[in-house]
Design a protein around this motif. Structure first.
Motif, PDB file in Angstrom:
ATOM      1  N   GLY A  61      51.105  52.376  42.475  1.00  0.00           N
ATOM      2  CA  GLY A  61      49.729  52.255  41.973  1.00  0.00           C
ATOM      3  C   GLY A  61      49.615  51.529  40.647  1.00  0.00           C
ATOM      4  N   ASP A  62      50.743  51.089  40.096  1.00  0.00           N
ATOM      5  CA  ASP A  62      50.699  50.315  38.849  1.00  0.00           C
ATOM      6  C   ASP A  62      50.410  48.841  39.174  1.00  0.00           C
ATOM      7  OD1 ASP A  62      51.313  52.538  37.267  1.00  0.00           O
ATOM      8  OD2 ASP A  62      53.460  52.299  37.667  1.00  0.00           O
ATOM      9  N   PHE A  63      49.687  48.195  38.269  1.00  0.00           N
ATOM     10  CA  PHE A  63      49.198  46.853  38.577  1.00  0.00           C
ATOM     11  C   PHE A  63      50.302  45.788  38.528  1.00  0.00           C
ATOM     12  CE2 PHE A  63      45.167  48.868  37.195  1.00  0.00           C
ATOM     13  CZ  PHE A  63      44.484  48.681  38.386  1.00  0.00           C
ATOM     14  N   LEU A  64      50.335  44.994  39.584  1.00  0.00           N
ATOM     15  CA  LEU A  64      51.161  43.785  39.608  1.00  0.00           C
ATOM     16  C   LEU A  64      50.338  42.569  39.211  1.00  0.00           C
ATOM     17  CD1 LEU A  64      52.965  44.389  43.023  1.00  0.00           C
ATOM     18  CD2 LEU A  64      54.106  44.305  40.798  1.00  0.00           C
ATOM     19  N   VAL A  65      49.029  42.606  39.551  1.00  0.00           N
ATOM     20  CA  VAL A  65      48.125  41.481  39.266  1.00  0.00           C
ATOM     21  C   VAL A  65      46.818  42.029  38.710  1.00  0.00           C
ATOM     22  CG1 VAL A  65      46.993  39.435  40.182  1.00  0.00           C
ATOM     23  CG2 VAL A  65      49.096  40.246  41.244  1.00  0.00           C
ATOM     24  N   ILE A  66      46.393  41.516  37.572  1.00  0.00           N
ATOM     25  CA  ILE A  66      45.113  41.916  36.986  1.00  0.00           C
ATOM     26  C   ILE A  66      44.312  40.660  36.638  1.00  0.00           C
ATOM     27  CG2 ILE A  66      45.994  44.086  36.048  1.00  0.00           C
ATOM     28  CD1 ILE A  66      46.241  42.693  33.339  1.00  0.00           C
ATOM     29  N   ASN A  67      43.084  40.879  36.171  1.00  0.00           N
ATOM     30  CA  ASN A  67      42.239  39.767  35.729  1.00  0.00           C
ATOM     31  C   ASN A  67      42.133  39.755  34.209  1.00  0.00           C
ATOM     32  OD1 ASN A  67      41.471  38.861  38.372  1.00  0.00           O
ATOM     33  ND2 ASN A  67      40.152  40.665  38.520  1.00  0.00           N
ATOM     34  N   GLU A  68      42.129  38.580  33.642  1.00  0.00           N
ATOM     35  CA  GLU A  68      42.019  38.437  32.196  1.00  0.00           C
ATOM     36  C   GLU A  68      40.763  37.620  31.895  1.00  0.00           C
ATOM     37  OE1 GLU A  68      44.571  35.926  29.083  1.00  0.00           O
ATOM     38  OE2 GLU A  68      45.697  37.552  30.026  1.00  0.00           O
ATOM     39  N   PRO A  69      39.846  38.140  31.061  1.00  0.00           N
ATOM     40  CA  PRO A  69      38.592  37.418  30.818  1.00  0.00           C
ATOM     41  C   PRO A  69      38.802  36.144  30.008  1.00  0.00           C
ATOM     42  CG  PRO A  69      38.762  39.320  29.378  1.00  0.00           C
ATOM     43  CD  PRO A  69      39.921  39.420  30.323  1.00  0.00           C
ATOM     44  N   VAL A  70      38.123  35.071  30.432  1.00  0.00           N
ATOM     45  CA  VAL A  70      38.119  33.802  29.697  1.00  0.00           C
ATOM     46  C   VAL A  70      36.704  33.222  29.810  1.00  0.00           C
ATOM     47  CG1 VAL A  70      40.563  33.268  30.052  1.00  0.00           C
ATOM     48  CG2 VAL A  70      38.874  32.523  31.740  1.00  0.00           C
ATOM     49  N   TYR A  71      36.474  32.136  29.090  1.00  0.00           N
ATOM     50  CA  TYR A  71      35.157  31.485  29.130  1.00  0.00           C
ATOM     51  C   TYR A  71      35.339  29.992  29.363  1.00  0.00           C
ATOM     52  CZ  TYR A  71      33.468  35.829  27.098  1.00  0.00           C
ATOM     53  OH  TYR A  71      33.176  37.145  26.870  1.00  0.00           O
ATOM     54  N   ASP A  72      34.469  29.454  30.213  1.00  0.00           N
ATOM     55  CA  ASP A  72      34.405  28.003  30.394  1.00  0.00           C
ATOM     56  C   ASP A  72      33.205  27.470  29.619  1.00  0.00           C
ATOM     57  OD1 ASP A  72      36.574  28.021  32.048  1.00  0.00           O
ATOM     58  OD2 ASP A  72      35.443  27.722  33.907  1.00  0.00           O
ATOM     59  N   GLU A 142      30.206  30.147  30.037  1.00  0.00           N
ATOM     60  CA  GLU A 142      30.145  30.883  31.299  1.00  0.00           C
ATOM     61  C   GLU A 142      31.411  31.734  31.403  1.00  0.00           C
ATOM     62  OE1 GLU A 142      27.701  29.042  34.715  1.00  0.00           O
ATOM     63  OE2 GLU A 142      29.806  28.814  35.282  1.00  0.00           O
ATOM     64  N   ALA A 143      31.230  33.026  31.570  1.00  0.00           N
ATOM     65  CA  ALA A 143      32.368  33.950  31.626  1.00  0.00           C
ATOM     66  C   ALA A 143      33.004  33.933  33.005  1.00  0.00           C
ATOM     67  CB  ALA A 143      31.912  35.365  31.290  1.00  0.00           C
ATOM     68  N   ARG A 144      34.329  34.046  33.054  1.00  0.00           N
ATOM     69  CA  ARG A 144      35.040  34.181  34.303  1.00  0.00           C
ATOM     70  C   ARG A 144      36.390  34.822  34.018  1.00  0.00           C
ATOM     71  NH1 ARG A 144      35.546  28.433  36.746  1.00  0.00           N
ATOM     72  NH2 ARG A 144      35.995  29.781  38.485  1.00  0.00           N
ATOM     73  N   THR A 145      37.241  34.915  35.006  1.00  0.00           N
ATOM     74  CA  THR A 145      38.537  35.550  34.791  1.00  0.00           C
ATOM     75  C   THR A 145      39.648  34.671  35.358  1.00  0.00           C
ATOM     76  OG1 THR A 145      38.402  36.770  36.875  1.00  0.00           O
ATOM     77  CG2 THR A 145      37.581  37.886  34.899  1.00  0.00           C
ATOM     78  N   ILE A 146      40.837  34.857  34.812  1.00  0.00           N
ATOM     79  CA  ILE A 146      42.038  34.241  35.382  1.00  0.00           C
ATOM     80  C   ILE A 146      43.032  35.353  35.689  1.00  0.00           C
ATOM     81  CG2 ILE A 146      41.753  32.035  34.234  1.00  0.00           C
ATOM     82  CD1 ILE A 146      43.837  32.991  32.180  1.00  0.00           C
ATOM     83  N   ARG A 147      44.060  35.041  36.459  1.00  0.00           N
ATOM     84  CA  ARG A 147      45.033  36.043  36.863  1.00  0.00           C
ATOM     85  C   ARG A 147      46.089  36.259  35.776  1.00  0.00           C
ATOM     86  NH1 ARG A 147      42.985  39.075  40.651  1.00  0.00           N
ATOM     87  NH2 ARG A 147      44.231  38.879  42.555  1.00  0.00           N
ATOM     88  N   SER A 148      46.550  37.494  35.695  1.00  0.00           N
ATOM     89  CA  SER A 148      47.627  37.843  34.784  1.00  0.00           C
ATOM     90  C   SER A 148      48.568  38.792  35.511  1.00  0.00           C
ATOM     91  CB  SER A 148      47.055  38.501  33.520  1.00  0.00           C
ATOM     92  OG  SER A 148      48.100  38.798  32.615  1.00  0.00           O
ATOM     93  N   TYR A 149      49.852  38.708  35.221  1.00  0.00           N
ATOM     94  CA  TYR A 149      50.877  39.459  35.958  1.00  0.00           C
ATOM     95  C   TYR A 149      51.673  40.311  34.973  1.00  0.00           C
ATOM     96  CZ  TYR A 149      49.443  35.778  39.141  1.00  0.00           C
ATOM     97  OH  TYR A 149      48.685  34.928  39.914  1.00  0.00           O
ATOM     98  N   PRO A 150      51.224  41.545  34.721  1.00  0.00           N
ATOM     99  CA  PRO A 150      51.790  42.345  33.623  1.00  0.00           C
ATOM    100  C   PRO A 150      53.244  42.742  33.803  1.00  0.00           C
ATOM    101  CG  PRO A 150      50.241  43.647  34.934  1.00  0.00           C
ATOM    102  CD  PRO A 150      50.106  42.238  35.383  1.00  0.00           C
ATOM    103  N   GLN A 151      53.739  42.777  35.054  1.00  0.00           N
ATOM    104  CA  GLN A 151      55.126  43.198  35.247  1.00  0.00           C
ATOM    105  C   GLN A 151      56.086  41.996  35.313  1.00  0.00           C
ATOM    106  OE1 GLN A 151      56.036  46.604  37.655  1.00  0.00           O
ATOM    107  NE2 GLN A 151      53.898  47.008  38.149  1.00  0.00           N
ATOM    108  N   HIS A 152      55.555  40.788  35.340  1.00  0.00           N
ATOM    109  CA  HIS A 152      56.364  39.559  35.278  1.00  0.00           C
ATOM    110  C   HIS A 152      57.373  39.456  36.432  1.00  0.00           C
ATOM    111  CE1 HIS A 152      54.915  38.851  31.107  1.00  0.00           C
ATOM    112  NE2 HIS A 152      54.961  40.179  31.044  1.00  0.00           N
ATOM    113  N   ILE A 153      57.081  40.028  37.586  1.00  0.00           N
ATOM    114  CA  ILE A 153      58.030  40.005  38.714  1.00  0.00           C
ATOM    115  C   ILE A 153      57.317  39.494  39.967  1.00  0.00           C
ATOM    116  CG2 ILE A 153      59.448  41.905  37.855  1.00  0.00           C
ATOM    117  CD1 ILE A 153      57.914  43.779  39.781  1.00  0.00           C
ATOM    118  N   LEU A 154      58.129  39.291  41.032  1.00  0.00           N
ATOM    119  CA  LEU A 154      57.601  39.045  42.379  1.00  0.00           C
ATOM    120  C   LEU A 154      56.851  37.718  42.499  1.00  0.00           C
ATOM    121  CD1 LEU A 154      57.722  40.851  44.966  1.00  0.00           C
ATOM    122  CD2 LEU A 154      55.365  41.518  44.491  1.00  0.00           C
TER     123      LEU A 154
END
Length: 603
Positions: A61-72, A142-154
């Motif tokens: 249940g721990d996150f492999l992929v999350i969203n990180e807020p950014v702006y265009d 304009e707000a949006r999100t990009i992907r982030s991988y907190p465990q750095h694996i897979l």
């Protein structure tokens, strides 16, 4: 001046004023769009609300992929006016030529629709320029999100996202995607794009002439909320995955570990790998270019795309077919004088169990001939062709020669040869069992992928069945994988015929000392995949514990020689890590991390 003259003067003055008023009115309403645009700006602006892309977790249940807020920073060309280009370029640190190129591109797309001008600013970066943005009409955040991988694996399995290409937009029949949208390009991000992407929303807001938001348009009556993508729960054991990636550091190859009774993939390692965060954010392009040019091909997903001749690990499959076809009994022995093919096994009497223990090549050549030439046709060549098609149908039921359907794109099917191939090679009715004897020992014209052989290990552990390997076990609120991963496949081999295979693999593991796990009975088999371009590839398949299998795996280490060294050692460490939660074999771990498998010895 008489009264008549005064009348004309007054009428002329009135007419002049009316003409001036009409000219001015025409200019405002017909010829000059500035005031029209400004008026509209004072009323309402449409904002796209991008959905949160679905998240992916490990099996805990721990996150492999999350969203990180950014702006265009987006631009509406029709609203750009009075712009101080030099100050704009200084504020955002770009050259004038870049500014003109980006604005020209935006105009080509649309004069009235917004499009991204500069992308993916962080909160801190936005804070530095946000107050100055009112000086540049036509530009908005304009707000949006990009992907982030907190465990750095897979990395190989997760894949990555990127902006939808022009070609993809042209092929999109759903009408969902628009310029600037993100889309899954590879891995799970691509395979589950429909579940992850969510649904876009729209907000209408009142703004003043400087583009400053003053509130909702008609209290949000026409707004639609975005719908976030689904959360996917994966089957990945994060600690096992991290450990496997550590063991494969500096090597080329694959590890695939499966929970036999469910088909859940516990770890899937492609080496060399990379930090998945490299392919997210503004540096995607430069990082992707480096990875593409890397001669070791880190973007090549070896567990599902690399194909190798199976070698000796295929002998268990042939043994089961021999038993099912009745060309040998479970305890029947035959004598092998080792005159037919080069062999590391000594001459002597062999049954199925012993043939696996010693990996007798001559045993399999003899039995393969028995299997193919059973007298179904008086013509020996036709008889062999009939026998080969029978053999192929059995092999296909082990998930070989076709895609298993793992939930990743670009899976390869491997290859299992049939009659048509050898008719093409040698001519119709011009070949017999001895012509294709190399198939008996897993060589010749057959190719398999690492995940297919991990699945074969799971089939033997289950004594005859498998669920297709898969990486996602729960999708959104359904709490279940895709339907196809809940379907059970049978090999057609009687359950009792797996007993001598168990015993043979147990004895074979005892011979490969580096494969053993302290305190746990394992079943394993070494293999050496021939490599015409250099040292052979080291291969090992196994499952454990023997009494109640909880993990089945295949390990491939390219250019590492004997299976009993590199692959068996890594398999032992992986099984101990998963079954015990820790590793006690420090010397074996140091041997693997050093990676000198061709000449080095353990301390």
């Amino acid at each position: 001046m008489n009264s008549e003259q005064k009348k004309y003067i007054v009428q002329g003055a009135v007419l002049f004023i009316v003409v001036i008023f009409l000219v001015r009115l025409a200019k405002l309403q017909v010829f000059d769009s500035t005031y029209k645009s400004a008026a509209e700006n004072n009323i309402m602006r449409k904002y796209t609300e991008y959905p949160y892309r679905g998240l992916i977790t490990d099996r805990e249940g721990d996150f492999l992929v999350i969203n990180e807020p950014v702006y265009d920073l987006v631009v509406v060309p029709n609203e750009v006016r009075g712009l101080d280009t030099l100050s704009f370029c200084e504020l955002f640190g770009i050259e004038k030529v870049d500014f003109e190129e980006k604005l020209s591109s935006a105009k080509k797309y649309s004069w009235v629709k917004s499009s991204a001008f500069l992308k993916q600013f962080s909160n801190q970066e936005v804070a530095a320029f946000q107050d100055f943005l009112v000086n540049y009409p036509g530009f908005y955040l304009e707000a949006r999100t990009i992907r982030s991988y907190p465990q750095h694996i897979l990395a190989g399995a997760l894949g990555y996202t990127g902006e939808v290409s022009a070609e993809k937009l042209e092929r999109d029949t759903t009408g969902y995607y628009r310029r600037g949208d993100f889309i899954g390009i590879n891995g799970l991000e691509r395979y589950y794009e429909g579940e992850l992407r969510g649904k876009r929303g729209v907000r209408y807001k009142m703004v003043d002439v400087r583009g400053i938001v003053k509130g909702k348009f008609k209290e949000g009556e026409y707004d639609t909320l975005s719908q976030p993508g689904m959360i996917l729960k994966s089957t990945i054991d994060p600690e096992l995955q991290k450990y496997g990636e550590l063991l494969m550091d500096g090597k080329m190859g694959s590890i695939v570990a499966i929970e036999p009774r469910t088909g859940e993939v516990l770890s899937i390692i492609s080496a060399p790998s990379y930090d998945p965060n490299l392919l997210s954010g503004r540096n995607f392009g430069s990082n992707y270019g480096v990875l593409v040019k890397d001669s070791l091909r880190p973007l090549f997903n070896r567990p599902i795309m690399a194909t190798y001749p199976p070698g000796s690990i295929f002998k268990m499959v042939n043994s089961l077919i021999f038993l099912q076809e009745g060309v040998i009994g479970p305890h029947e022995k035959i004598y092998c004088d080792n005159s037919l093919i080069k062999d590391h096994a000594p001459p002597g009497s062999y049954d199925v169990k012993k043939s696996i223990q010693y990996s007798s090549n001559n045993f399999y050549v003899i039995m393969f001939k028995r299997l193919l030439e059973q007298g179904r046709d008086p013509n020996r060549f036709k008889d062999a062709a009939i026998g080969l098609e029978k053999w192929k149908s059995y092999v296909n039921k082990f998930g070989l020669g076709s895609r298993l359907g793992v939930d990743l794109p670009n899976e390869k099917s491997g290859s299992i040869p049939g009659r048509s191939l050898y008719d093409k090679f040698y001519g119709r009715n011009r070949w017999k069992a001895s012509t294709i004897a190399s198939l008996s020992i897993g060589q010749g014209e057959m190719l398999v992928t690492p995940i297919q052989m991990a699945n074969v290990a799971a089939i033997i552990a289950n004594k005859g069945y498998y669920y297709p390997p898969h990486i996602i076990k729960e999708i959104g609120e359904s709490g279940a994988p895709l339907d196809k991963y809940q379907e059970k496949y049978y090999t057609g081999i009687n359950r009792e015929y797996f007993d001598p295979i168990y015993e043979g693999m147990s004895l074979a593991a005892d011979k490969a000392a580096r494969s053993l796990v302290p305190g746990i009975n394992i079943c394993g088999k070494t293999g050496t995949a021939q490599n015409p371009h250099g040292a052979d590839h080291s291969v090992f398949v196994a499952f454990a514990p023997k009494e109640n299998p909880k993990i089945a795996l295949a390990v491939y280490v390219e250019n590492a020689g004997w299976g009993a060294r590199a692959a068996a050692s890594i398999a032992s460490l992986m099984m101990e890590k998963y079954l015990k939660g820790e590793v006690s074999q420090e010397d074996l771990e140091a041997y693997v991390l050093k990676g000198d498998f061709l000449d080095g010895e353990m301390n």
